[in-house]
Design a protein around this motif. Structure first.
Motif, PDB file in Angstrom:
ATOM      1  N   PRO A  64     -15.956 -69.908  83.466  1.00  0.00           N
ATOM      2  CA  PRO A  64     -15.769 -69.057  82.278  1.00  0.00           C
ATOM      3  C   PRO A  64     -14.358 -68.485  82.176  1.00  0.00           C
ATOM      4  CG  PRO A  64     -17.817 -68.511  83.411  1.00  0.00           C
ATOM      5  CD  PRO A  64     -17.052 -69.425  84.320  1.00  0.00           C
ATOM      6  N   ARG A  65     -13.813 -68.026  83.304  1.00  0.00           N
ATOM      7  CA  ARG A  65     -12.472 -67.448  83.292  1.00  0.00           C
ATOM      8  C   ARG A  65     -11.427 -68.498  82.921  1.00  0.00           C
ATOM      9  NH1 ARG A  65     -12.595 -65.545  88.002  1.00  0.00           N
ATOM     10  NH2 ARG A  65     -11.300 -67.007  89.161  1.00  0.00           N
ATOM     11  N   ALA A  66     -11.620 -69.724  83.431  1.00  0.00           N
ATOM     12  CA  ALA A  66     -10.669 -70.794  83.126  1.00  0.00           C
ATOM     13  C   ALA A  66     -10.707 -71.163  81.646  1.00  0.00           C
ATOM     14  CB  ALA A  66     -10.969 -72.016  83.984  1.00  0.00           C
ATOM     15  N   TRP A  67     -11.918 -71.177  81.062  1.00  0.00           N
ATOM     16  CA  TRP A  67     -12.039 -71.508  79.643  1.00  0.00           C
ATOM     17  C   TRP A  67     -11.406 -70.440  78.766  1.00  0.00           C
ATOM     18  CZ3 TRP A  67     -12.092 -74.101  75.493  1.00  0.00           C
ATOM     19  CH2 TRP A  67     -12.634 -73.613  74.310  1.00  0.00           C
ATOM     20  N   TYR A  68     -11.674 -69.176  79.081  1.00  0.00           N
ATOM     21  CA  TYR A  68     -11.083 -68.096  78.290  1.00  0.00           C
ATOM     22  C   TYR A  68      -9.567 -68.083  78.405  1.00  0.00           C
ATOM     23  CZ  TYR A  68     -15.484 -65.872  76.960  1.00  0.00           C
ATOM     24  OH  TYR A  68     -16.704 -65.600  76.386  1.00  0.00           O
ATOM     25  N   SER A  69      -9.061 -68.404  79.581  1.00  0.00           N
ATOM     26  CA  SER A  69      -7.602 -68.476  79.743  1.00  0.00           C
ATOM     27  C   SER A  69      -7.019 -69.600  78.900  1.00  0.00           C
ATOM     28  CB  SER A  69      -7.250 -68.683  81.221  1.00  0.00           C
ATOM     29  OG  SER A  69      -7.668 -67.589  82.009  1.00  0.00           O
ATOM     30  N   GLU A  70      -7.737 -70.710  78.840  1.00  0.00           N
ATOM     31  CA  GLU A  70      -7.278 -71.858  78.056  1.00  0.00           C
ATOM     32  C   GLU A  70      -7.258 -71.541  76.560  1.00  0.00           C
ATOM     33  OE1 GLU A  70      -6.554 -75.508  76.188  1.00  0.00           O
ATOM     34  OE2 GLU A  70      -6.100 -74.877  78.241  1.00  0.00           O
ATOM     35  N   SER A  76      -2.778 -67.835  71.324  1.00  0.00           N
ATOM     36  CA  SER A  76      -1.501 -67.115  71.366  1.00  0.00           C
ATOM     37  C   SER A  76      -0.360 -68.015  70.907  1.00  0.00           C
ATOM     38  CB  SER A  76      -1.229 -66.605  72.784  1.00  0.00           C
ATOM     39  OG  SER A  76      -2.231 -65.688  73.187  1.00  0.00           O
ATOM     40  N   MET A  77      -0.427 -69.295  71.297  1.00  0.00           N
ATOM     41  CA  MET A  77       0.582 -70.254  70.861  1.00  0.00           C
ATOM     42  C   MET A  77       0.541 -70.445  69.345  1.00  0.00           C
ATOM     43  SD  MET A  77       1.000 -74.237  72.066  1.00  0.00           S
ATOM     44  CE  MET A  77      -0.471 -74.729  71.147  1.00  0.00           C
ATOM     45  N   CYS A  78      -0.667 -70.288  68.763  1.00  0.00           N
ATOM     46  CA  CYS A  78      -0.839 -70.424  67.312  1.00  0.00           C
ATOM     47  C   CYS A  78      -0.591 -69.110  66.574  1.00  0.00           C
ATOM     48  CB  CYS A  78      -2.240 -70.939  66.997  1.00  0.00           C
ATOM     49  SG  CYS A  78      -2.572 -72.594  67.619  1.00  0.00           S
ATOM     50  N   THR A  91      -6.746 -61.924  65.710  1.00  0.00           N
ATOM     51  CA  THR A  91      -6.406 -61.847  64.294  1.00  0.00           C
ATOM     52  C   THR A  91      -5.056 -62.522  64.047  1.00  0.00           C
ATOM     53  OG1 THR A  91      -5.337 -59.688  64.572  1.00  0.00           O
ATOM     54  CG2 THR A  91      -7.666 -59.684  63.945  1.00  0.00           C
ATOM     55  N   ARG A  92      -4.897 -63.011  62.821  1.00  0.00           N
ATOM     56  CA  ARG A  92      -3.597 -63.558  62.409  1.00  0.00           C
ATOM     57  C   ARG A  92      -3.422 -63.291  60.926  1.00  0.00           C
ATOM     58  NH1 ARG A  92      -2.253 -69.894  62.978  1.00  0.00           N
ATOM     59  NH2 ARG A  92      -3.423 -69.966  61.025  1.00  0.00           N
ATOM     60  N   SER A  93      -2.237 -62.856  60.543  1.00  0.00           N
ATOM     61  CA  SER A  93      -1.940 -62.573  59.141  1.00  0.00           C
ATOM     62  C   SER A  93      -0.699 -63.337  58.724  1.00  0.00           C
ATOM     63  CB  SER A  93      -1.746 -61.068  58.927  1.00  0.00           C
ATOM     64  OG  SER A  93      -0.730 -60.574  59.775  1.00  0.00           O
ATOM     65  N   ASP A  94      -0.528 -63.495  57.422  1.00  0.00           N
ATOM     66  CA  ASP A  94       0.675 -64.144  56.915  1.00  0.00           C
ATOM     67  C   ASP A  94       1.417 -63.189  55.983  1.00  0.00           C
ATOM     68  OD1 ASP A  94      -0.733 -64.131  54.542  1.00  0.00           O
ATOM     69  OD2 ASP A  94      -1.200 -66.268  54.560  1.00  0.00           O
ATOM     70  N   ASN A  95       2.555 -63.625  55.470  1.00  0.00           N
ATOM     71  CA  ASN A  95       3.379 -62.749  54.623  1.00  0.00           C
ATOM     72  C   ASN A  95       2.845 -62.631  53.201  1.00  0.00           C
ATOM     73  OD1 ASN A  95       3.931 -65.313  53.763  1.00  0.00           O
ATOM     74  ND2 ASN A  95       6.079 -65.326  54.439  1.00  0.00           N
ATOM     75  N   LYS A  96       1.736 -63.312  52.900  1.00  0.00           N
ATOM     76  CA  LYS A  96       1.124 -63.238  51.570  1.00  0.00           C
ATOM     77  C   LYS A  96      -0.108 -62.332  51.547  1.00  0.00           C
ATOM     78  CE  LYS A  96       2.652 -67.917  50.333  1.00  0.00           C
ATOM     79  NZ  LYS A  96       2.206 -69.281  49.888  1.00  0.00           N
ATOM     80  N   GLY A  97      -0.353 -61.635  52.639  1.00  0.00           N
ATOM     81  CA  GLY A  97      -1.519 -60.754  52.696  1.00  0.00           C
ATOM     82  C   GLY A  97      -2.765 -61.439  53.220  1.00  0.00           C
ATOM     83  N   GLY A  98      -2.650 -62.700  53.631  1.00  0.00           N
ATOM     84  CA  GLY A  98      -3.798 -63.409  54.181  1.00  0.00           C
ATOM     85  C   GLY A  98      -4.131 -62.933  55.581  1.00  0.00           C
ATOM     86  N   LEU A  99      -5.408 -62.883  55.902  1.00  0.00           N
ATOM     87  CA  LEU A  99      -5.864 -62.410  57.212  1.00  0.00           C
ATOM     88  C   LEU A  99      -7.041 -63.262  57.658  1.00  0.00           C
ATOM     89  CD1 LEU A  99      -5.873 -60.261  59.519  1.00  0.00           C
ATOM     90  CD2 LEU A  99      -7.506 -58.959  58.111  1.00  0.00           C
ATOM     91  N   ILE A 100      -7.028 -63.666  58.927  1.00  0.00           N
ATOM     92  CA  ILE A 100      -8.152 -64.376  59.520  1.00  0.00           C
ATOM     93  C   ILE A 100      -8.528 -63.671  60.809  1.00  0.00           C
ATOM     94  CG2 ILE A 100      -6.623 -66.033  60.694  1.00  0.00           C
ATOM     95  CD1 ILE A 100      -8.875 -68.107  60.358  1.00  0.00           C
ATOM     96  N   ILE A 101      -9.827 -63.485  61.016  1.00  0.00           N
ATOM     97  CA  ILE A 101     -10.360 -62.795  62.185  1.00  0.00           C
ATOM     98  C   ILE A 101     -11.241 -63.765  62.948  1.00  0.00           C
ATOM     99  CG2 ILE A 101     -11.703 -60.828  62.999  1.00  0.00           C
ATOM    100  CD1 ILE A 101     -11.087 -59.459  60.317  1.00  0.00           C
ATOM    101  N   VAL A 102     -11.040 -63.851  64.259  1.00  0.00           N
ATOM    102  CA  VAL A 102     -11.766 -64.802  65.104  1.00  0.00           C
ATOM    103  C   VAL A 102     -12.416 -64.045  66.259  1.00  0.00           C
ATOM    104  CG1 VAL A 102     -11.592 -66.852  66.560  1.00  0.00           C
ATOM    105  CG2 VAL A 102     -10.146 -66.640  64.531  1.00  0.00           C
TER     106      VAL A 102
END
Length: 439
Positions: A64-70, A76-78, A91-102
């Motif tokens: 489990p720890r290895a999968w979460y690290s992966e 984070s790279m994305c 979470t990730r947002s863009d300069n147009k006000g877009g937001l995605i939550i995972v």
């Protein structure tokens, strides 16, 4: 997950789900792990050697720890930002006000957002990186059924509840209207014979899992956990009674409705000296964000309170720590609340003790960690407000209530009966998804 459901309902966003196939096999090990050569796959003339693993295997404690690290490194790279307060929320947002939550739970990925382009891109990139199944709209998650419309979200565990009744042989018993009678006072030594400890533990554990969508079961389940060691037949009878209540409310769940104006609101309460064995009080709290409750608890306090006001003060402090965490999560969602979170209490003495240092003599013996509420009040994080006992939602988490009062609070918490047509639709979708995953 419940804060995400509540937030998504308020925004009218849809939740989607991805299922990672062989998730643990994607985890790269950071430490040296060796295994014996499997039977039938031994290398000739190398029987004394072992295999060094590069990736995790199922059953490996590091998996489990290895999968979460992966998955953490990849997200984070994305350019996803991991929540400091919730390790599996990104979470990730863009300069147009877009937001995605995972949100990630082992091999299940649940995501939502306000940008269709970002959602499609997220799905495509993840499926290219890992072998995944696109389950579309979220319908089932960890034994919970989810019904999503433009105006509301309904979550329930009716299928799991039915399986419990069959498992414990109570499917044909007569249901009851409330979890606990008001006259019932449980204690460790009640004079009755000892019951099957293993069976009792299974029933209580199952009830605790049901509280994920059923706050009306929270107090009863919490009370029963106090007698896990050497339970008596009276304790077992009460546990079975709670299951009979579940039988009469099989298709109940929590409804979250879209609201144009929604803020985080909390309720806290305490039952002074509620325990028959040691006179320790019971704390309860509930939080909502415009409609149904999405965070609740019923816990036995750690120390004996000398008065009702002290018990309420400790309960308010425990609710404050939860309010602080929920505000952090809302901040991750892009909904920073500058105003203080209202925390309703039905005891004016407890409110005065929290707000006025003059009452130091009455509180100087209380454990220092409970004084966090004073700091939160000064910083404008919470604002303790008075409410009448009739309006106190957290009352249902501290003691057994009469039928009328119990039903009123259950409804105010958002616990409702799902429509038969909607329930049939959810069950059909659930059966279809089980078949798909099996194939």
């Amino acid at each position: 997950m419940k804060p995400l459901h509540q937030w998504q309902a308020q925004k009218g966003w849809k939740l989607f789900q991805l299922d990672v196939k062989s998730a643990f096999l994607n985890g790269v090990l950071d430490e040296e792990v060796y295994v014996e050569q499997p039977e039938g796959f031994e290398l000739k003339n190398a029987g004394h050697k072992v295999y060094k693993l590069r990736k995790a295997l199922y059953g490996l404690k590091q998996a489990p720890r290895a999968w979460y690290s992966e998955i953490d490194a990849y997200l984070s790279m994305c350019k996803f930002k991991r929540s400091i307060s919730e390790a599996t929320l990104y979470t990730r947002s863009d300069n147009k006000g877009g937001l995605i939550i995972v949100s990630i739970y082992v091999d299940d990925i649940v995501y939502t957002g306000n940008s269709e382009m970002m959602l499609i891109e997220f799905q495509r990139e993840r499926m290219q990186r890992y072998e995944m199944s696109d389950l579309g709209l979220l319908h089932h998650f960890l034994g919970m059924g989810i019904l999503q419309t433009d105006q509301r979200v309904f979550i329930h565990q009716s299928k799991y509840a039915k399986s419990l009744l069959v498992k414990f042989g109570l499917e044909d018993f007569k249901p009851v209207s409330i979890t606990l009678p008001t006259s019932e006072r449980l204690k460790k030594m009640d004079g009755s014979e000892l019951a099957d400890e293993g069976l009792y533990g299974k029933i209580v554990g199952s009830l605790l899992y049901l509280t994920a969508t059923r706050p009306d079961l929270m107090y009863a389940a919490s009370l029963l956990t106090r007698f896990m060691t050497n339970p008596t037949k009276k304790h077992m009878g009460v546990a079975r009674r709670v299951l009979r209540y579940v039988q009469g409310t099989l298709n109940y769940g929590i409804e979250y409705v879209k609201d144009n104006y929604a803020i985080l609101i909390g309720f806290c309460d305490a039952n002074w000296a509620g325990s028959e064995d040691d006179s320790i009080s019971t704390s309860g709290y509930a939080f909502s964000f415009g409609s149904g409750a999405f965070s609740w608890a019923s816990v036995k306090q750690n120390t004996v309170a000398l008065s009702t006001a002290e018990a309420e003060y400790v309960s308010a402090s425990e609710a404050t720590t939860q309010a602080i965490w929920l505000r952090f999560v809302l901040d991750d969602f892009g909904e920073m609340q500058t105003e203080a979170t209202p925390l309703f209490c039905d005891n004016m003495s407890a409110i005065s003790m929290a707000k006025n240092p003059v009452f130091h003599q009455r509180t100087r013996h209380i454990n220092k960690r409970y004084h966090i509420i004073r700091e939160a009040l000064q910083e404008g994080v919470v604002d303790m407000k008075f409410c009448r006992s009739e309006e106190q939602l957290a009352d249902i988490f501290t003691k057994a209530l009469p039928k009328v009062r119990f039903n009123q609070l259950r409804l105010k918490l958002g616990v409702k009966l799902i429509d038969n047509e909607e329930n049939e639709e959810i069950e059909e979708l659930g059966n279809f998804l089980v078949l798909v995953l099996a194939v």
